[in-house]
Design a protein around this motif. Structure first.
Motif, PDB file in Angstrom:
ATOM      1  N   ASP A 276       0.834  -1.193   0.000  1.00  0.00           N
ATOM      2  CA  ASP A 276       0.000   0.000   0.000  1.00  0.00           C
ATOM      3  C   ASP A 276       0.876   1.253   0.000  1.00  0.00           C
ATOM      4  O   ASP A 276       0.412   2.348   0.272  1.00  0.00           O
ATOM      5  CB  ASP A 276      -0.955  -0.005   1.192  1.00  0.00           C
ATOM      6  CG  ASP A 276      -0.245  -0.056   2.529  1.00  0.00           C
ATOM      7  OD1 ASP A 276       1.002  -0.153   2.554  1.00  0.00           O
ATOM      8  OD2 ASP A 276      -0.927  -0.009   3.566  1.00  0.00           O
ATOM      9  N   ALA A 277       2.161   1.081  -0.321  1.00  0.00           N
ATOM     10  CA  ALA A 277       3.104   2.197  -0.429  1.00  0.00           C
ATOM     11  C   ALA A 277       3.682   2.196  -1.843  1.00  0.00           C
ATOM     12  O   ALA A 277       3.559   1.217  -2.577  1.00  0.00           O
ATOM     13  CB  ALA A 277       4.226   2.029   0.594  1.00  0.00           C
ATOM     14  N   ALA A 278       4.303   3.285  -2.206  1.00  0.00           N
ATOM     15  CA  ALA A 278       4.926   3.374  -3.531  1.00  0.00           C
ATOM     16  C   ALA A 278       6.169   2.482  -3.539  1.00  0.00           C
ATOM     17  O   ALA A 278       7.229   2.865  -3.063  1.00  0.00           O
ATOM     18  CB  ALA A 278       5.294   4.817  -3.851  1.00  0.00           C
ATOM     19  N   THR A 279       6.015   1.278  -4.039  1.00  0.00           N
ATOM     20  CA  THR A 279       7.070   0.278  -4.056  1.00  0.00           C
ATOM     21  C   THR A 279       7.156  -0.331  -5.446  1.00  0.00           C
ATOM     22  O   THR A 279       6.133  -0.564  -6.081  1.00  0.00           O
ATOM     23  CB  THR A 279       6.744  -0.861  -3.052  1.00  0.00           C
ATOM     24  OG1 THR A 279       6.556  -0.299  -1.766  1.00  0.00           O
ATOM     25  CG2 THR A 279       7.838  -1.906  -3.001  1.00  0.00           C
ATOM     26  N   VAL A 280       8.379  -0.593  -5.896  1.00  0.00           N
ATOM     27  CA  VAL A 280       8.552  -1.290  -7.164  1.00  0.00           C
ATOM     28  C   VAL A 280       8.769  -2.765  -6.851  1.00  0.00           C
ATOM     29  O   VAL A 280       9.731  -3.138  -6.180  1.00  0.00           O
ATOM     30  CB  VAL A 280       9.739  -0.726  -7.977  1.00  0.00           C
ATOM     31  CG1 VAL A 280       9.957  -1.537  -9.240  1.00  0.00           C
ATOM     32  CG2 VAL A 280       9.486   0.740  -8.321  1.00  0.00           C
ATOM     33  N   LEU A 281       7.844  -3.587  -7.328  1.00  0.00           N
ATOM     34  CA  LEU A 281       7.931  -5.031  -7.161  1.00  0.00           C
ATOM     35  C   LEU A 281       8.504  -5.603  -8.447  1.00  0.00           C
ATOM     36  O   LEU A 281       8.133  -5.165  -9.540  1.00  0.00           O
ATOM     37  CB  LEU A 281       6.537  -5.607  -6.888  1.00  0.00           C
ATOM     38  CG  LEU A 281       5.795  -4.994  -5.695  1.00  0.00           C
ATOM     39  CD1 LEU A 281       4.363  -5.508  -5.643  1.00  0.00           C
ATOM     40  CD2 LEU A 281       6.524  -5.290  -4.408  1.00  0.00           C
ATOM     41  N   MET A 282       9.407  -6.585  -8.337  1.00  0.00           N
ATOM     42  CA  MET A 282      10.069  -7.125  -9.518  1.00  0.00           C
ATOM     43  C   MET A 282      10.025  -8.641  -9.540  1.00  0.00           C
ATOM     44  O   MET A 282      10.062  -9.283  -8.495  1.00  0.00           O
ATOM     45  CB  MET A 282      11.530  -6.676  -9.555  1.00  0.00           C
ATOM     46  CG  MET A 282      11.702  -5.184  -9.709  1.00  0.00           C
ATOM     47  SD  MET A 282      13.423  -4.702  -9.892  1.00  0.00           S
ATOM     48  CE  MET A 282      13.980  -4.750  -8.205  1.00  0.00           C
ATOM     49  N   ALA A 283       9.967  -9.180 -10.768  1.00  0.00           N
ATOM     50  CA  ALA A 283      10.026 -10.631 -10.964  1.00  0.00           C
ATOM     51  C   ALA A 283      10.799 -10.897 -12.247  1.00  0.00           C
ATOM     52  O   ALA A 283      10.579 -10.224 -13.262  1.00  0.00           O
ATOM     53  CB  ALA A 283       8.639 -11.231 -11.051  1.00  0.00           C
TER      54      ALA A 283
END
Length: 159
Positions: free
Chosen positions: A19-26
């Motif tokens: 719920d925060a400005a986060t970059v998720l990567m895969a």
């Protein structure tokens, strides 16, 4: 607020929500990412699933057991999304899959895509699906706050 893990990479058969400005990567290699974003709440999440099971680098059919385990993981992922305030009717669902060229996967593993499309059939927007055919894997970056997706060459990104 959801605690942010130190490792930004989401491994196969794992997920993260934020719920925060986060970059998720895969790093996708014969796998797919389910990207969920609720623009009314500014929350999002990424689930990394097998696109097809492989044996010695060649695709094999997914079993009912694998599909059932994907469904259980998908349910937990969606429950956590709702837990941080996302509303299913407001979700934007995007599926991004990597298909290796010349690996016998020219026809995608429709059963996984069909399962996901059916699961998200009641969302406000239609499910978006993009299949990327490349020899090497790809790196997917998903901004959980804005819903923006960026796909780059996975080999260059890891090096």
């Amino acid at each position: 607020m959801v605690a942010q893990p130190s490792d930004p990479f989401i491994q196969l058969e794992e997920y993260r929500v934020s719920d925060a400005a986060t970059v998720l990567m895969a790093l996708l290699s014969a796998s797919l990412a389910v990207c969920l974003h609720d623009d009314t709440q500014g929350v999002g999440g990424l689930l990394h699933l097998r696109y097809a099971a492989t044996y010695e680098g060649r695709p094999v059919e997914l079993t009912d057991n694998t599909l059932s385990s994907n469904l259980l993981l998908l349910d937990r992922f969606c429950k956590e999304m709702r837990g941080i305030g996302a509303r299913k009717t407001s979700w934007r669902v995007r599926l991004v899959g990597h298909i290796p060229r010349n690996s016998g996967m020219e026809m995608p593993a429709a059963s996984v895509i069909d399962l996901l499309r059916a699961y998200f059939a009641d969302t406000r927007l239609p499910v978006e699906c993009k299949e990327i055919k490349r020899d090497k894997g790809i790196l997917l970056r998903f901004d959980s706050h804005s819903g923006r997706i960026v796909v780059t060459d996975g080999v260059a990104a890891v090096a």
